[in-house]
Design an enzyme around this catalytic site. Structure first.
Site, PDB file in Angstrom:
ATOM      1  CE  LYS A 107      -4.773   0.801   0.376  1.00  0.00           C
ATOM      2  NZ  LYS A 107      -5.388  -0.142   0.241  1.00  0.00           N
TER       3      LYS A 107
HETATM    4  N1  GLU Z   1      -7.466   0.565  -3.383  1.00  0.00           N
HETATM    5  C1  GLU Z   1      -8.681  -0.639  -3.310  1.00  0.00           C
HETATM    6  C2  GLU Z   1      -7.891  -2.011  -2.231  1.00  0.00           C
HETATM    7  O1  GLU Z   1      -7.306  -1.463  -1.422  1.00  0.00           O
HETATM    8  C3  GLU Z   1      -7.134  -2.123  -5.019  1.00  0.00           C
HETATM    9  C4  GLU Z   1      -6.121  -1.969  -4.583  1.00  0.00           C
HETATM   10  C5  GLU Z   1      -5.783  -2.917  -6.149  1.00  0.00           C
HETATM   11  O2  GLU Z   1      -6.312  -2.609  -7.077  1.00  0.00           O
HETATM   12  O3  GLU Z   1      -4.975  -3.199  -6.300  1.00  0.00           O
HETATM   13  O4  GLU Z   1      -8.644  -3.594  -2.336  1.00  0.00           O
END
Ligand code: GLU
Length: 419
Positions: A107
């Site tokens: 993240k």
């Molecule tokens: N931000 C989204 C989540 O928390 C998508 C993450 C992604 O597609 O890599 O799942």
């Protein structure tokens, strides 16, 4: 809501311990999951429109790459801190494992309120942040995506910056891009669509008909807004919704299409007006008289105080980490069924996986194929989580974590420990 007194990383550690105990794992077998593999903190200088230079704090955390490249979004928010990003990265490892796609978790975040930046400043910030995390990202290493306050346009700038620095176009470095440069059809709606599939499944399992079911949705961003629209199309009655500015209630069901069109003009819910619709607080949305509650905003929204007043029998966590550990215990005691975030909102990363697969194979899927394959994966994961919970007479959260941790721990064991 109590953000300063609450640490999402500790929340994650507690749930990890509980689920690992249920699985009968020795601490040695899962101890590495308590620590992110890699944490990068960067200071991002940005030239502002008035000629001054401001420095913003940014992060990229890679929690686990045991099952594949790290995967997870980038959020822009004024309140983010490293513990939040560490928790979010770990949740991505579990999310990818629970739906069984070949990724680990990561993240990223920048501590900024993007609403205070001009478009040029936002682009400058994004490009410089990309350049600073560039050594640790890439289609085989770590693949960012949109998250809170980031979107396809921003992903396009990330793809361009990475590609220009490398000297050739690399679409697979980021997902959630505009369709014109390798984005996938269906990606924008994918998280909300996944929430709809999962809500339908839990209703079926509980013997509640989908048509006419009363629902409240906290958050009308990309995830909450899409889920509201799709569930409304399925015949559900959305009686309460909210955004940061406040909530709306209508006992007969809100006109979701009208609210969507209103919000699309960059307006806020507090300014919405329609016959039979009353204004309520964000908290009242959580406590409203409904069958299903869908928190689709930020972490830590359902705390102990709110949990004891929730009337919905089913809670589908469309946001990441909306329920504190203490609140979760109250919900369990009160007989509520909570479909956990790592399952309920996994639709986004599933279609991100499809996007990455299309990019590295230079293929393009049609939208029908994307949505059909997403549905198959979400329903399979739901059934696995349901059975796992049932096998230990545990909550669906424990069921989901057991499925996920089992897969990650097995991968770690097979790979062994490099010394
Ligand atoms: N931000 C989204 C989540 O928390 C998508 C993450 C992604 O597609 O890599 O799942």
């Amino acid at each position: 809501m109590g953000k300063n007194t609450y640490n999402p990383y500790e929340n994650m550690l507690e749930v990890l311990d509980q689920a690992s105990n249920l699985l009968g794992l020795k601490e040695n077998e899962y101890i590495t999951l308590k620590y992110p593999e890699r944490e990068l903190k960067v200071s991002i200088p940005v030239r502002m429109d008035d000629g001054s230079v401001k420095v913003f704090e940014g992060y990229r955390v890679q929690h686990s790459s045991s099952r594949g490249p790290c995967k997870g979004g980038i959020r822009y928010h004024q309140d983010v801190d490293i513990d939040e990003v560490k928790a979010l990265a770990a949740w991505m490892s579990y999310k990818c494992a629970v739906v069984n796609i070949p990724f680990g978790g990561g993240k990223g975040a920048v501590k900024v309120n993007p609403k205070n930046l001009s478009k040029v400043e936002l682009e400058n910030l994004t490009r410089r942040y990309t350049a600073m995390i560039l050594p640790i990202i890439g289609p085989e290493r770590d693949i960012p995506a949109p998250d809170v306050n980031t979107n396809a346009e921003i992903m396009g700038w990330i793809m361009d910056t990475y590609s220009v620095i490398n000297g050739y176009t690399v679409p697979g470095v980021v997902t959630g891009k505009p369709i014109e440069i390798g984005g996938s059809l269906g990606r924008k709606e994918a998280t909300g669509r996944g929430v709809m599939f999962i809500t339908r499944e839990i209703l079926h399992r509980c013997g509640i008909p989908v048509i006419g079911t009363r629902m409240a949705i906290q958050g009308m961003g990309n995830v909450g807004g899409t889920a509201a629209k799709l569930l409304h199309n399925e015949g559900c009655k959305i009686v309460a919704v909210s955004d940061v500015s406040g909530g709306l209630y209508c006992n007969e069901g809100l006109d979701i299409n009208a609210i969507e069109a209103f919000l699309a003009q960059d307006k806020l819910i507090k300014d919405y007006d329609a016959h039979g619709v009353s204004h309520i607080s964000n908290e009242d949305v959580l406590k409203s008289e409904v069958d299903v509650l869908i928190p689709a905003a930020l972490e830590n929204q359902i705390n102990e105080e709110i949990a004891s007043q929730i009337k919905a029998g089913i809670i589908v966590e469309a946001a990441n980490g909306p329920t504190t550990v203490e609140a979760d215990k109250i919900l369990e005691r009160n007989g509520k069924k909570v479909v956990p975030d790592i399952l309920a909102n996994a639709g986004g990363v599933v279609v991100s996986y499809f996007e990455w697969v299309q990019n590295i194979q230079s293929l393009m899927w049609d939208e029908e194929e994307v949505n059909r394959t997403l549905e198959k994966i979400m329903i399979r994961a739901f059934n696995e989580v349901w059975d796992s919970a049932k096998s230990k007479n545990a909550t669906l959260r424990m069921g989901a974590y057991m499925v996920a941790i089992n897969r990650i721990v097995k991968a770690k064991k097979i790979r062994g420990l490099y010394m």
